[in-house]
Design a protein around this motif. Structure first.
Motif, mmCIF file in Angstrom:
data_model
loop_
_atom_site.group_PDB
_atom_site.id
_atom_site.type_symbol
_atom_site.label_atom_id
_atom_site.label_comp_id
_atom_site.label_asym_id
_atom_site.label_seq_id
_atom_site.Cartn_x
_atom_site.Cartn_y
_atom_site.Cartn_z
ATOM 1 N N VAL A 55 29.413 40.880 59.148
ATOM 2 C CA VAL A 55 30.232 41.893 58.498
ATOM 3 C C VAL A 55 31.721 41.743 58.838
ATOM 4 O O VAL A 55 32.103 41.739 60.017
ATOM 5 C CB VAL A 55 29.757 43.310 58.905
ATOM 6 C CG1 VAL A 55 30.605 44.378 58.233
ATOM 7 C CG2 VAL A 55 28.280 43.498 58.557
ATOM 8 N N ASP A 56 32.534 41.614 57.819
ATOM 9 C CA ASP A 56 33.990 41.781 57.879
ATOM 10 C C ASP A 56 34.695 40.983 58.980
ATOM 11 O O ASP A 56 35.606 41.488 59.655
ATOM 12 C CB ASP A 56 34.336 43.264 58.030
ATOM 13 C CG ASP A 56 34.020 44.048 56.766
ATOM 14 O OD1 ASP A 56 33.547 43.446 55.794
ATOM 15 O OD2 ASP A 56 34.241 45.275 56.756
ATOM 16 N N SER A 96 33.861 42.078 53.289
ATOM 17 C CA SER A 96 34.302 43.118 52.347
ATOM 18 C C SER A 96 35.753 42.915 51.920
ATOM 19 O O SER A 96 36.598 42.523 52.721
ATOM 20 C CB SER A 96 34.152 44.498 53.001
ATOM 21 O OG SER A 96 32.855 44.683 53.498
ATOM 22 N N ASP A 97 36.022 43.218 50.675
ATOM 23 C CA ASP A 97 37.355 43.117 50.063
ATOM 24 C C ASP A 97 37.776 41.672 49.798
ATOM 25 O O ASP A 97 38.848 41.451 49.218
ATOM 26 C CB ASP A 97 38.448 43.777 50.924
ATOM 27 C CG ASP A 97 38.160 45.226 51.236
ATOM 28 O OD1 ASP A 97 37.440 45.875 50.445
ATOM 29 O OD2 ASP A 97 38.652 45.722 52.267
ATOM 30 N N ASP A 169 31.041 44.001 48.304
ATOM 31 C CA ASP A 169 30.901 45.310 48.945
ATOM 32 C C ASP A 169 31.017 46.438 47.921
ATOM 33 O O ASP A 169 31.045 47.611 48.290
ATOM 34 C CB ASP A 169 31.957 45.497 50.037
ATOM 35 C CG ASP A 169 33.371 45.575 49.464
ATOM 36 O OD1 ASP A 169 33.640 44.858 48.488
ATOM 37 O OD2 ASP A 169 34.197 46.345 49.992
ATOM 38 N N ASP A 171 30.154 49.286 45.380
ATOM 39 C CA ASP A 171 29.029 50.200 45.286
ATOM 40 C C ASP A 171 28.187 49.864 44.061
ATOM 41 O O ASP A 171 28.711 49.667 42.968
ATOM 42 C CB ASP A 171 29.528 51.645 45.207
ATOM 43 C CG ASP A 171 28.402 52.653 45.330
ATOM 44 O OD1 ASP A 171 27.358 52.314 45.901
ATOM 45 O OD2 ASP A 171 28.583 53.791 44.847
ATOM 46 N N CYS A 200 32.418 49.602 59.539
ATOM 47 C CA CYS A 200 31.799 48.868 58.436
ATOM 48 C C CYS A 200 30.345 48.495 58.686
ATOM 49 O O CYS A 200 29.545 48.454 57.739
ATOM 50 C CB CYS A 200 32.625 47.626 58.129
ATOM 51 S SG CYS A 200 34.334 48.028 57.686
ATOM 52 N N ASN A 203 28.735 51.879 57.709
ATOM 53 C CA ASN A 203 28.891 52.646 56.465
ATOM 54 C C ASN A 203 29.295 51.863 55.221
ATOM 55 O O ASN A 203 29.594 52.470 54.192
ATOM 56 C CB ASN A 203 29.877 53.799 56.687
ATOM 57 C CG ASN A 203 31.232 53.326 57.193
ATOM 58 O OD1 ASN A 203 31.701 52.262 56.837
ATOM 59 N ND2 ASN A 203 31.864 54.135 58.047
ATOM 60 N N ARG A 204 29.308 50.557 55.264
ATOM 61 C CA ARG A 204 29.523 49.805 54.023
ATOM 62 C C ARG A 204 28.284 49.934 53.118
ATOM 63 O O ARG A 204 27.227 50.383 53.549
ATOM 64 C CB ARG A 204 29.788 48.329 54.325
ATOM 65 C CG ARG A 204 31.151 48.044 54.934
ATOM 66 C CD ARG A 204 32.258 48.110 53.919
ATOM 67 N NE ARG A 204 33.530 47.646 54.473
ATOM 68 C CZ ARG A 204 34.677 47.643 53.811
ATOM 69 N NH1 ARG A 204 34.719 48.061 52.543
ATOM 70 N NH2 ARG A 204 35.792 47.207 54.371
ATOM 71 N N ASN A 205 28.423 49.496 51.880
ATOM 72 C CA ASN A 205 27.335 49.637 50.914
ATOM 73 C C ASN A 205 26.149 48.704 51.179
ATOM 74 O O ASN A 205 25.122 48.807 50.499
ATOM 75 C CB ASN A 205 27.867 49.418 49.499
ATOM 76 C CG ASN A 205 28.767 50.551 49.042
ATOM 77 O OD1 ASN A 205 28.418 51.715 49.194
ATOM 78 N ND2 ASN A 205 29.921 50.215 48.501
ATOM 79 N N ALA A 207 25.364 48.224 54.603
ATOM 80 C CA ALA A 207 25.290 48.395 56.047
ATOM 81 C C ALA A 207 24.120 49.282 56.479
ATOM 82 O O ALA A 207 23.242 49.634 55.693
ATOM 83 C CB ALA A 207 26.614 48.936 56.566
#
Length: 275
Positions: A55-56, A96-97, A169, A171, A200, A203-205, A207
């Motif tokens: 993650v990230d 993410s992003d 990431d 939704d 992240c 609470n990421r989509n 995660a």
């Protein structure tokens, strides 16, 4: 990618003897209930049924100390992911992003081209309060202006374009891509590493909170303790050093959401039975 003789011997030993992981979680004992206690369980696992979500791990963060800690994590993380890939774990990159940076690459295309499956409807549970706060400048422990300087994953981490997956990431799309991979690979357990454990990773989509809401239980979700970090400064509650804040957040995950295990369970298989 080439491996040393020692690594090849390790892989051979694991392939013939199986992989044992010493899971840890925190439980409230049925009698007394005066404190949460660690509970350990050494289990044989099948790597082919496990996905690792990274993650990230961005190339740069707006917080300079966060950038430095990601760089420090990336070396041992890359070694661990490389070995886990060879053992048969499914590797899922979640920067993410930054998905646009990878558009058109084989790893992104093979993710997008997976057959679509039904995504379970969510059943969100109340989220217990985190033990640490990031209210003071987003948890950065040095003065810094917030922003979004990241555009790709840190280059230290090797992506196998022909074997790995890389998800968005967004939704709706993130959940769809996760369950497409889960279905295609027969995944029953998810292991998270990366940053940040109080943001992240939770609470990421794709995660922990989201995957719990869509059907994964505590025994199917884990983190690798040495390969996560938090956004936290001792100027925030509970006013403890960064390393202590990280320990508290990991134990929070072990209390309410999943389990953890040590990176040494992967790198040194005898570790989990010698303690």
């Amino acid at each position: 990618m080439k491996f040393s003789a020692a690594t090849l011997l390790l892989l051979l030993a694991l392939c013939t003897s199986g992989l044992k992981v010493n899971y840890r979680r925190k439980v409230s004992p049925p009698v007394g209930r005066e404190a949460w206690e660690f509970e350990y369980a050494v289990e044989d696992i099948n790597p082919k049924q496990h996905a690792v979500i990274i993650v990230d791990m961005w190339n740069q963060h707006w917080c300079p100390s966060a950038t430095s800690r990601v760089a420090a994590l990336a070396g041992p993380m890359n070694s661990t992911v490389t070995l886990m890939r060879q053992l048969g774990f499914t590797i899922i990159w979640a920067p993410s992003d930054c998905t646009a940076f990878y558009e058109g690459t084989p790893v992104r295309t093979r993710t997008e081209n997976l057959p679509k499956v039904n995504v379970p409807a969510p059943n969100y549970k109340p989220v217990p309060t985190f033990p640490i706060s990031s209210a003071n400048n987003g948890g950065c422990d040095v003065p810094a202006k917030q922003g979004s300087p990241w555009y790709r994953q840190i280059s230290t981490l090797y992506i196998d374009q022909d074997r790995d997956y890389l998800i968005t990431d967004q939704d709706g799309e993130a959940q769809q891509e996760m369950f497409n991979i889960i279905a295609a690979q027969g995944i029953t357990s998810l292991t998270y590493m990366g940053v940040h454990e109080n943001m992240c990773i939770m609470n990421r989509n794709f995660a922990i909170e989201e995957m719990t809401a869509r059907g994964f239980n505590r025994n199917q979700i884990s983190i690798i303790r040495e390969l996560v970090d938090v956004m936290y400064t001792p100027l925030d509650t509970p006013y403890v050093p960064h390393i202590e804040g990280l320990r508290m957040q990991t134990e929070y995950v072990e209390q309410f959401w999943g389990r953890s295990f040590s990176v040494y369970d992967i790198l040194t298989p005898s570790y989990n039975t010698s303690r």
